[in-house]
Design an enzyme around this catalytic site. Structure first.
Site, short mmCIF file in Angstrom:
data_model
loop_
_atom_site.label_atom_id
_atom_site.label_comp_id
_atom_site.label_asym_id
_atom_site.label_seq_id
_atom_site.Cartn_x
_atom_site.Cartn_y
_atom_site.Cartn_z
N GLU A 1 20.52 16.21 74.99
CA GLU A 1 20.97 15.41 73.85
C GLU A 1 22.49 15.40 73.74
O GLU A 1 23.09 14.41 73.31
CB GLU A 1 20.33 15.93 72.56
CG GLU A 1 21.02 17.08 71.87
CD GLU A 1 20.86 18.41 72.61
OE1 GLU A 1 21.48 19.39 72.20
OE2 GLU A 1 20.10 18.46 73.60
N ASP A 2 23.15 16.48 74.16
CA ASP A 2 24.61 16.51 74.11
C ASP A 2 25.22 15.58 75.16
O ASP A 2 26.23 14.91 74.91
CB ASP A 2 25.11 17.94 74.30
CG ASP A 2 24.39 18.65 75.44
OD1 ASP A 2 23.55 18.01 76.11
OD2 ASP A 2 24.65 19.83 75.67
N ASP B 1 23.60 29.88 67.37
CA ASP B 1 24.07 31.12 67.97
C ASP B 1 25.52 31.04 68.45
O ASP B 1 25.99 31.90 69.20
CB ASP B 1 23.17 31.52 69.14
CG ASP B 1 23.11 30.43 70.21
OD1 ASP B 1 23.71 29.35 69.99
OD2 ASP B 1 22.45 30.64 71.24
#
Length: 919
Positions: A832-833, A746
């Site tokens: 996770e980032d 997105d």
């Protein structure tokens, strides 16, 4: 008679009348015919003449029978329809005629074009033929030059000896075994791939004596190793596990020697064999002492000088965590640098050699003459003096409060249980390790256990005794993680430890943590390190690291992708060519056979290059671009690329140190087909795009009637085994470029923003380069770290929802980074980032690079995102604090650096003018 006569006369009379009648009838017919002829011929002629004469005599307007002009006849009602039909038919005929003439003209023009195209095709064919001839001649010339400058080489012939082959002649002294006279290189060609055969210990008698935990852990590790093969005939190396032996079993040397000789591939002398003896306890005895091992290598934790063969045998660490992974939550942080005690030591000497203090000579006299047999008493006196001086808080205990652990003669026995020793080491800046007093004891399991525990909790080891052989000493640079001090310098130890700066201590602690995690912590690390040591010694390149096989989901494409004017409106900027040729993969890096291993085992914090973790690991993998990546940032000179100079030249050049390069978009999605299709369409026409890898994270497959857009490059839809955010960073084999653009499904990015980010990444290939910036902050009231997403002039993270990074980090994240971090990402479905930013900062010791003024991304019409939930930020706070515990310190680094370009449409907010902007 009369009657007859009358009949006859009457008949004659009647015959005359009949003839007359016939004649009169003929006259009548002739007259009638003539009359009719006159009426039918002459009367119309006369009438026509008369009428014509009559009309000529009258006025033109009074004509009755003459032809009428114009549309006078159309005034008659019954003729109107016929007149209309005639007029429409006339008009259609005129139009058709005009069209016919126009088509004839176009046909003539097309015929001319066809003739011109035929001529151009013929010319192109001639040019192509000339180019093929030139290429053929060039290839022929190149082959001739290569043949002149290079000798003809072929792969080496692999010589496999017979089962009963005795191999090389035995050395005169068994202790004289080295690789050149005890190792059969013919079984290990450079191109063999280093196949290793592991014996099943259960098939031999001594297998029943092995510690079940050690045996089970070793077997599990061997099954998962990439080098292990089941074909013993092609094996380069043969591995057999002989210890640790269960108590109270005692295996006699003669019995063990006999069982080793009976191995099916022993070949009389055991060449190319490795005998591994793993110890779990500090009191493990020297199992292979007085056992003739022939030409087999020995890997264990205890060696006497009479049995240790330098450069041939291996000193390994003890197997403390046999069937479990280390608990990172129990490992203390690496900061603060200084702890409660400057140094500590606990131990008791059960049996000693001749004490130097019992001699009449003084210490100075001993130094002038022959060195004493044992310095332990002098060490005790010196360390007690330091403790009594109270210049620094130290703790030394030379008598155990409880029963000491069994140990070898002249060795300092361990005190207490492992948990108690670790608690003391957590409070120690340095951990003293006193080597055995017996000079013939090269290394003992007790010393190795002390070293293991010190590295585990971050206490810098101080080894008293330079004669000791530390694990893997011929490959590891132990001076970067520990201090090795000769025993005669014991009086200078206090001064030496106080002189070390905090930065040096932190560097040594980090390096020690790295060595412990990589080489000592688990069964996998120990076994892989043993194989890596032998493979490096015999100069065989490592096997390439595995890539994640992508299971593609079939999908239909063909929907013409439009171009969003907001995404592709670049004004007069030339972003670069859209590749019309097939996708261009990054060049593969294949390690050659002349690559040295000088810096393989240097740490990331001491070596000059920015990336040094992965080559140090026992896996020692070969990655597609390792050489080029390691060269980045270390004086690596450009080999071509951007022309630089003015803005026009910058627009036309890609920039960077590689003249030609593309990137791969990796997009993670979960059941948002409409949003995904819109995001894919926005990539249409993006320059330097190699392909798009869509990671389908949902167990539900895409709709069968879903039509995917055609954006000019391949779109690979990859199926995952489970719904995990870690799938974003898997090193998929479909990714054929070094550059990866990780982007959310997105995220809205303009083409000029993507291209600028790609150009910046090419100048800093070891960093994360992206758009949304974040930072971490210390919460003083709660004494913990917080995640902050507010706009700031300072940042420490760039979110991977829109960021470039090297594929190298995908391997590290998926295969090398501690599993505990990936488990937490799966538990929270978050962070996770942050984990990727921790990893890159930990490796490079550099902050990420933010480009353009973007801090966030808006997606009108998108469903509610997870990041809008309040729990999202609470989970990210927990993640940061957990990651800090795993790494032992906070690896994230702050930066106020942001890269913008006046050639791109960047806007600086009016309320952020106080931020520095680097152009």
């Amino acid at each position: 008679m009369t009657g007859y006569t009358m009949l006859r006369n009457g008949g004659v009379g009647n015959g005359g009348q009949t003839c007359m009648l016939r004649w009169s009838n003929r006259i009548r017919l002739t007259w009638l015919s003539f009359t009719l002829f006159i009426i039918l011929v002459f009367f119309p002629l006369i009438a026509h003449y008369y009428l014509t004469t009559l009309d000529e005599a009258d006025e033109a307007g009074k004509r009755i029978f003459g032809p009428r002009a114009g549309n006078e006849l159309c005034e008659v009602k019954h003729v109107l329809d016929l007149c209309r039909i005639r007029e429409s038919v006339s008009e259609e005929l005129l139009q058709l005629e005009a069209k016919r003439q126009e088509l004839n003209s176009e046909i003539a023009k097309l015929n001319l074009k066809i003739e011109a195209c035929k001529k151009s095709i013929e010319n192109a064919k001639q040019d192509l033929l000339q180019l093929k001839n030139v290429i053929s001649q060039t290839e022929h010339s190149y082959k001739e030059l290569m043949a002149q400058n290079q000798p003809k080489l072929s792969l080496p012939i692999r010589l496999l000896p017979e089962k009963d082959d005795a191999g090389l002649p035995p050395p005169k002294v068994i202790r004289g075994c080295r690789l050149h006279n005890c190792f059969d290189y013919s079984r290990c060609p450079l191109t063999s791939g280093f196949p290793v055969y592991v014996y099943d210990s259960d098939q031999f008698a001594f297998g029943s004596y092995l510690d079940p935990l050690v045996k089970q852990a070793f077997q599990a590790t061997a099954r998962a190793n990439v080098y292990v093969t089941e074909n013993a005939d092609i094996a380069c190396l043969y591995v057999i596990l002989v210890g640790e032996i269960q108590e109270p079993v005692v295996l006699r040397p003669a019995e063990l020697e006999k069982q080793l000789s009976s191995l099916p591939h022993w070949r009389t002398d055991g060449h190319n064999h490795v005998i591994i003896n793993l110890s779990r306890k500090s009191d493990t005895q020297n199992l292979l002492y007085n056992v003739s091992t022939g030409r087999a290598m020995v890997a264990q934790s205890t060696f006497y000088a009479s049995q240790y063969r330098p450069g041939f045998d291996l000193v390994v660490s003890p197997l403390v965590h046999a069937m479990s992974e280390p608990n990172f939550m129990e490992i203390p942080p690496q900061v603060p640098v200084k702890r409660k005690y400057l140094f500590t030591f606990q131990g008791e000497k059960i049996e000693s050699l001749r004490s130097s203090l019992q001699e009449a000579r003084s210490f100075e006299e001993e130094m002038e003459g022959d060195p004493p047999a044992d310095y332990d008493d002098r060490i005790i006196a010196t360390l007690k003096a330091v403790q009594d001086s109270r210049l620094d808080q130290v703790l030394v205990e030379f008598t155990c409060k409880n029963q000491p652990k069994p140990s070898l003669p002249t060795e300092w026995a361990l005190c207490g249980e492992r948990e108690d020793r670790l608690e003391l080491l957590k409070l120690s800046t340095f951990a003293l390790i006193i080597t055995p007093g017996d000079p013939h004891l090269v290394i003992s399991s007790g010393c190795a256990t002390r070293l293991f525990e010190a590295l585990e909790v971050g206490a810098v080891p101080v080894v008293l005794g330079e004669q000791v052989q530390l694990p893997y000493q011929d490959m590891l640079q132990w001076n970067e993680a520990a201090l090795v001090v000769p025993k005669p310098r014991v009086t200078e130890v206090h001064f030496l430890l106080r002189s070390l700066s905090d930065s040096d201590l932190l560097a040594m602690r980090r390096q020690g943590r790295f060595l412990w995690e990589t080489y000592f912590s688990t069964t996998d690390s120990i076994f892989n390190t043993v194989l890596a040591m032998i493979r490096t010694r015999i100069q065989i390149p490592a096997a390439p690291i595995r890539e994640e096989a992508a299971a593609e989901i079939p999908h239909r494409s063909g929907k013409a992708a439009g171009t969003d004017p907001n995404m592709a409106d670049n004004g007069d900027l030339d972003l670069g060519p859209v590749e019309t040729e097939p996708p261009y993969a990054s060049p593969k890096y294949l390690r050659n056979f002349t690559l040295t291993v000088t810096d393989f085992y240097r740490s990331w914090n001491s070596a000059p290059g920015p990336f040094h973790l992965f080559p140090h690991t026992p896996f020692d993998p070969v990655l597609p671009s390792e050489a080029k990546f390691l060269g980045s940032g270390t004086g690596f000179r450009p080999i071509g690329g951007g022309a630089g100079g003015s803005g026009k030249e910058f627009q036309a050049a890609l920039g960077g140190n590689v003249p030609r390069e593309q990137f791969t978009v990796v997009m993670l999605t979960y059941e948002r087909e409409e949003v995904l299709m819109n995001s894919l369409e926005r990539l249409n026409g993006l320059p330097y795009l190699n392909k798009v890898v869509v990671v389908w994270n949902s167990p539900k497959l895409p709709s069968e009637d879903l039509l995917w857009p055609d954006i000019g490059v391949p779109i690979m839809v990859v199926r995952t085994e489970k719904n995990s955010l870690n799938n974003r960073f898997l090193p998929w084999n479909e990714i054929e470029t070094e550059a990866i653009l990780s982007i959310d499904d997105d995220a809205h990015l303009r083409h000029d923003e993507i291209m600028f980010g790609f150009r910046v990444w090419r100048e800093a290939r070891d960093r994360i380069v992206g758009f949304p910036g974040r930072y971490h902050a210390w919460d003083i009231p709660h004494q913990s770290w917080l995640y902050n997403s507010n706009y700031s002039c300072e940042l420490s993270m760039v979110l991977t929802g829109a960021a470039f990074f090297h594929k190298y980090y995908a391997y590290l994240y998926s295969y090398v980074m501690p599993q505990a971090i990936r488990d937490m990402v799966d538990e929270y479905i978050n962070c996770e980032d942050i984990a990727m930013n921790f990893l890159v900062s930990h490796i490079t010791r550099k902050p990420p690079i933010k480009v353009t003024s973007r801090w966030t991304f808006r997606c009108p019409g998108c469903p509610q995102a997870l990041s809008h939930d309040d729990s999202h930020f609470h989970e990210r706070h927990k993640c940061i604090n957990f990651f800090v515990k795993v790494y032992g310190y906070m690896p994230l680094l702050y930066t106020q650096f942001r890269v913008d370009s006046v050639l791109f449409k960047t806007r600086l907010p009016h309320d952020k003018t106080k931020c520095f902007k680097f152009i």
